[in-house]
Enzyme design. Structure first.
Site, PDB file in Angstrom:
ATOM      1  N   TYR A  17     -64.447 -25.465  10.636  1.00  9.21           N
ATOM      2  CA  TYR A  17     -65.716 -25.538   9.911  1.00  9.21           C
ATOM      3  C   TYR A  17     -66.532 -26.727  10.387  1.00  9.21           C
ATOM      4  O   TYR A  17     -65.975 -27.799  10.663  1.00  9.21           O
ATOM      5  CB  TYR A  17     -65.468 -25.698   8.403  1.00  9.21           C
ATOM      6  CG  TYR A  17     -64.998 -24.443   7.727  1.00  9.21           C
ATOM      7  CD1 TYR A  17     -65.902 -23.475   7.312  1.00  9.21           C
ATOM      8  CD2 TYR A  17     -63.638 -24.225   7.490  1.00  9.21           C
ATOM      9  CE1 TYR A  17     -65.473 -22.316   6.681  1.00  9.21           C
ATOM     10  CE2 TYR A  17     -63.204 -23.071   6.870  1.00  9.21           C
ATOM     11  CZ  TYR A  17     -64.121 -22.123   6.470  1.00  9.21           C
ATOM     12  OH  TYR A  17     -63.693 -20.979   5.848  1.00  9.21           O
TER      13      TYR A  17
ATOM     14  N   TYR B  69     -57.434 -20.260  10.866  1.00 12.41           N
ATOM     15  CA  TYR B  69     -57.144 -21.694  10.902  1.00 12.41           C
ATOM     16  C   TYR B  69     -55.919 -22.016  10.044  1.00 12.41           C
ATOM     17  O   TYR B  69     -55.633 -21.324   9.065  1.00 12.41           O
ATOM     18  CB  TYR B  69     -58.357 -22.521  10.458  1.00 12.41           C
ATOM     19  CG  TYR B  69     -58.912 -22.209   9.084  1.00 12.41           C
ATOM     20  CD1 TYR B  69     -58.340 -22.733   7.932  1.00 12.41           C
ATOM     21  CD2 TYR B  69     -60.041 -21.400   8.936  1.00 12.41           C
ATOM     22  CE1 TYR B  69     -58.859 -22.459   6.676  1.00 12.41           C
ATOM     23  CE2 TYR B  69     -60.567 -21.114   7.688  1.00 12.41           C
ATOM     24  CZ  TYR B  69     -59.978 -21.649   6.556  1.00 12.41           C
ATOM     25  OH  TYR B  69     -60.491 -21.363   5.325  1.00 12.41           O
TER      26      TYR B  69
ATOM     27  N   ARG C  27     -54.839 -19.104   7.554  1.00 14.20           N
ATOM     28  CA  ARG C  27     -55.714 -18.146   6.873  1.00 14.20           C
ATOM     29  C   ARG C  27     -56.091 -17.006   7.815  1.00 14.20           C
ATOM     30  O   ARG C  27     -56.382 -17.228   8.992  1.00 14.20           O
ATOM     31  CB  ARG C  27     -57.039 -18.814   6.432  1.00 14.20           C
ATOM     32  CG  ARG C  27     -56.996 -19.884   5.369  1.00 14.20           C
ATOM     33  CD  ARG C  27     -56.536 -19.434   4.000  1.00 14.20           C
ATOM     34  NE  ARG C  27     -56.824 -18.083   3.558  1.00 14.20           N
ATOM     35  CZ  ARG C  27     -57.977 -17.668   3.035  1.00 14.20           C
ATOM     36  NH1 ARG C  27     -58.983 -18.485   2.877  1.00 14.20           N
ATOM     37  NH2 ARG C  27     -58.139 -16.411   2.644  1.00 14.20           N
TER      38      ARG C  27
ATOM     39  N   HIS D  90     -66.852 -16.374   3.958  1.00 15.13           N
ATOM     40  CA  HIS D  90     -67.097 -16.612   2.533  1.00 15.13           C
ATOM     41  C   HIS D  90     -68.479 -16.083   2.153  1.00 15.13           C
ATOM     42  O   HIS D  90     -69.433 -16.228   2.923  1.00 15.13           O
ATOM     43  CB  HIS D  90     -67.055 -18.110   2.234  1.00 15.13           C
ATOM     44  CG  HIS D  90     -65.714 -18.740   2.469  1.00 15.13           C
ATOM     45  ND1 HIS D  90     -64.775 -18.881   1.476  1.00 15.13           N
ATOM     46  CD2 HIS D  90     -65.157 -19.254   3.584  1.00 15.13           C
ATOM     47  CE1 HIS D  90     -63.694 -19.483   1.979  1.00 15.13           C
ATOM     48  NE2 HIS D  90     -63.897 -19.707   3.262  1.00 15.13           N
TER      49      HIS D  90
END
Ligand SMILES: [Fe+2]
Length: 230
Positions: A101, A140, A150, A155
């Site tokens: 991210y 990740y 994950r 999202h």
């Protein structure tokens, strides 16, 4: 939207011990019920100018194209009866193609991509449709349990027309082997509801020789509701 219209086994419980952070953040006291009418108290409308041209294209904010597999993501937001939910603010955030991210809290050692910030927003149109251009996010690792990774996911946040109507969820990709061992995904009680978080590959939605197409429809209420709150 009224929570009563969503069957109880669709959304994950507040406490799902295998998903470690829910042990800390789940309520320890009985919930306080909001008055029924609070679901309809209108909040300030999101100003049109809040969403700028290009905000739905996550691939155009750098000096050149971001790394990764370019994809087009479309979907329709509907209510229990299949009617379109119009002018709803849809926001997405995601990791880059390496699974990192663009956020100071992410210290995964995968590389940042200066050409990808991983945030997009748009409004649904008169048919309840939204469209994003992005790249496929990478998986990740996270610290939930040893060797936890994950599945690839995006999202989502949807904003209705009242302050209590913000909904969040996560979209996944078909055939991801990490889904089977992901406690976030597995925290959704009903297996069929869980599958509704997986987008479908939809080649014609893509751009020939450029981007792969996916579709992710979102149902806000009723027996076919999309799981929320994850
Ligand atoms: Fe994530």
């Amino acid at each position: 939207m009224n929570d009563m219209t969503r069957p109880g086994d669709i959304d994950p419980p507040y406490l799902y011990p295998d998903y470690r952070s829910t042990r800390l953040r789940s309520p320890k006291e009985a919930l306080v019920a909001l008055p029924e009418r609070s679901f309809d108290i209108p909040g300030p409308l999101v100003p049109r100018g809040f969403v700028k041209n290009g905000d739905n294209d996550l691939t155009v904010h750098g000096r050149s194209a971001p790394l990764g597999e370019k994809m087009i993501l479309v979907g329709r937001v509907t209510d229990e009866d299949g009617k379109p939910v119009r002018d709803s603010l849809v926001e997405i955030w995601q990791a880059n193609a390496s699974g990192r991210y663009h956020h100071p809290g992410d210290n995964h050692e995968a590389p940042l991509d200066p050409n990808f910030h991983g945030i997009g927003r748009t409004f649904t149109d008169s048919q309840g449709m939204y469209r994003f251009v992005t790249i496929k996010p990478g998986s990740y690792p996270w610290q939930n349990h040893p060797f936890a990774w994950r599945p690839q996911h995006i999202h989502f946040s949807l904003l209705g027309n009242a302050p209590v109507q913000r909904l969040i969820t996560q979209m996944y990709f078909p055939g991801d082997p990490l889904l089977a061992i992901d406690p976030v995904y597995q925290s959704i009680p009903d297996a069929k509801a869980r599958e509704r978080l997986i987008c479908s590959q939809h080649l014609e939605t893509g751009i020939e020789m450029i981007a792969l197409g996916y579709q992710f429809d979102i149902v806000l209420a009723g027996a076919k509701s999309t799981p929320m709150g994850i």
